[in-house]
Design a protein around this motif. Structure first.
Motif, PDB file in Angstrom:
ATOM      1  N   ASP A 119       0.896  -1.250   0.038  1.00  0.00           N
ATOM      2  CA  ASP A 119       0.031  -0.040  -0.112  1.00  0.00           C
ATOM      3  C   ASP A 119       0.566   1.025   0.038  1.00  0.00           C
ATOM      4  OD1 ASP A 119      -2.106  -1.730   0.111  1.00  0.00           O
ATOM      5  OD2 ASP A 119      -2.459  -1.474   2.363  1.00  0.00           O
ATOM      6  N   VAL A 120       0.532   2.170  -0.747  1.00  0.00           N
ATOM      7  CA  VAL A 120       1.595   3.196  -0.684  1.00  0.00           C
ATOM      8  C   VAL A 120       1.262   3.628   0.288  1.00  0.00           C
ATOM      9  CG1 VAL A 120       0.828   6.224  -1.436  1.00  0.00           C
ATOM     10  CG2 VAL A 120       0.473   3.736  -2.774  1.00  0.00           C
ATOM     11  N   GLY A 121       1.865   4.595   1.008  1.00  0.00           N
ATOM     12  CA  GLY A 121       3.161   4.951   2.231  1.00  0.00           C
ATOM     13  C   GLY A 121       2.898   4.201   3.595  1.00  0.00           C
ATOM     14  N   PHE A 122       2.579   2.856   3.249  1.00  0.00           N
ATOM     15  CA  PHE A 122       2.530   2.207   4.826  1.00  0.00           C
ATOM     16  C   PHE A 122       4.647   1.886   4.565  1.00  0.00           C
ATOM     17  CE2 PHE A 122       3.037  -2.273   6.223  1.00  0.00           C
ATOM     18  CZ  PHE A 122       2.339  -1.880   7.551  1.00  0.00           C
TER      19      PHE A 122
ATOM     20  N   GLY B  61       7.997   4.826   2.011  1.00  0.00           N
ATOM     21  CA  GLY B  61       6.632   3.866   1.987  1.00  0.00           C
ATOM     22  C   GLY B  61       5.907   3.860   0.199  1.00  0.00           C
ATOM     23  N   LEU B  62       7.089   4.132  -0.392  1.00  0.00           N
ATOM     24  CA  LEU B  62       6.767   4.128  -1.811  1.00  0.00           C
ATOM     25  C   LEU B  62       7.024   3.380  -2.563  1.00  0.00           C
ATOM     26  CD1 LEU B  62       6.606   7.755  -2.817  1.00  0.00           C
ATOM     27  CD2 LEU B  62       5.074   6.642  -1.746  1.00  0.00           C
ATOM     28  N   GLY B  63       8.216   2.833  -1.739  1.00  0.00           N
ATOM     29  CA  GLY B  63       9.365   1.687  -2.889  1.00  0.00           C
ATOM     30  C   GLY B  63       8.034   0.208  -3.473  1.00  0.00           C
ATOM     31  N   LEU B  64       7.593  -0.391  -2.400  1.00  0.00           N
ATOM     32  CA  LEU B  64       6.856  -1.005  -2.479  1.00  0.00           C
ATOM     33  C   LEU B  64       5.463  -1.668  -3.586  1.00  0.00           C
ATOM     34  CD1 LEU B  64       7.022  -3.393   0.165  1.00  0.00           C
ATOM     35  CD2 LEU B  64       8.236  -3.972  -1.874  1.00  0.00           C
ATOM     36  N   ALA B  65       4.898  -0.346  -3.045  1.00  0.00           N
ATOM     37  CA  ALA B  65       3.946   0.023  -4.060  1.00  0.00           C
ATOM     38  C   ALA B  65       4.310   0.145  -5.295  1.00  0.00           C
ATOM     39  CB  ALA B  65       2.558   1.728  -3.238  1.00  0.00           C
ATOM     40  N   ILE B  66       5.414   1.322  -5.577  1.00  0.00           N
ATOM     41  CA  ILE B  66       5.278   1.807  -6.907  1.00  0.00           C
ATOM     42  C   ILE B  66       6.185   0.117  -8.059  1.00  0.00           C
ATOM     43  CG2 ILE B  66       7.822   2.163  -7.966  1.00  0.00           C
ATOM     44  CD1 ILE B  66       7.714   4.682  -6.773  1.00  0.00           C
ATOM     45  N   THR B  67       6.740  -0.384  -6.828  1.00  0.00           N
ATOM     46  CA  THR B  67       7.408  -2.143  -7.434  1.00  0.00           C
ATOM     47  C   THR B  67       5.905  -3.224  -7.696  1.00  0.00           C
ATOM     48  OG1 THR B  67       9.089  -2.325  -6.314  1.00  0.00           O
ATOM     49  CG2 THR B  67       7.955  -4.565  -6.991  1.00  0.00           C
ATOM     50  N   ARG B  68       5.048  -3.084  -6.998  1.00  0.00           N
ATOM     51  CA  ARG B  68       3.556  -4.307  -7.015  1.00  0.00           C
ATOM     52  C   ARG B  68       2.905  -3.281  -9.015  1.00  0.00           C
ATOM     53  NH1 ARG B  68      -1.961  -3.567  -3.450  1.00  0.00           N
ATOM     54  NH2 ARG B  68      -1.266  -1.292  -3.922  1.00  0.00           N
ATOM     55  N   GLY B  69       2.741  -1.784  -9.274  1.00  0.00           N
ATOM     56  CA  GLY B  69       2.474  -1.364  -9.733  1.00  0.00           C
ATOM     57  C   GLY B  69       3.043  -1.288 -11.009  1.00  0.00           C
ATOM     58  N   ILE B  70       4.596  -1.624 -11.520  1.00  0.00           N
ATOM     59  CA  ILE B  70       5.172  -1.433 -12.040  1.00  0.00           C
ATOM     60  C   ILE B  70       4.920  -3.516 -12.750  1.00  0.00           C
ATOM     61  CG2 ILE B  70       7.608  -1.818 -13.180  1.00  0.00           C
ATOM     62  CD1 ILE B  70       8.710   0.604 -11.394  1.00  0.00           C
TER      63      ILE B  70
END
Length: 112
Positions: free
Chosen positions: A56-59, A77-86
């Motif tokens: 989740d964004v910001g988590f 808290g953006l890295g994993l949200a970016i990863t999921r989106g990509i």
């Protein structure tokens, strides 16, 4: 370039959250018709209640995923949200499970 960023995020997080004497393992291969990359670390694990939220964004989680000492600054808290989106933009999935010593992120992408 985008998939490189997604995988770099996972590896950088694994390094950041593994103690200095720990290990990070990256594996790549095929599972059925999919390409699969796993990144395992020794972070101590993610609380079960937080596993579903790590993308989740910001988590940012709590103690198990916070930096060890002053080695690395806390992220936004953006890295994993970016990863999921990509990964999802490329028709794939990304998930995380806890292991005995930490956690394992798995990226699956349709193989060409």
């Amino acid at each position: 370039p985008e998939l490189n960023r997604a995988l770099t995020n996972l590896v950088a997080n694994a390094i950041r959250h593994t103690p200095a004497n720990g290990h990070v393992e990256v594996r790549a291969g095929r599972t059925g018709g999919d390409a699969e990359v796993t990144v395992a670390d020794e972070c101590g694990g993610i609380p079960a209640a937080h596993l579903a939220r790590v993308f989740d964004v910001g988590f940012r989680g709590e103690a198990a995923r916070t930096p060890h000492g002053d080695r690395y600054p806390a992220g936004a808290g953006l890295g994993l949200a970016i990863t999921r989106g990509i990964v999802e933009a490329h028709g794939g999935t990304v998930d995380v499970t806890n292991t005995e010593l930490g956690c394992r992120f798995r990226v699956r992408l349709p193989a060409a």
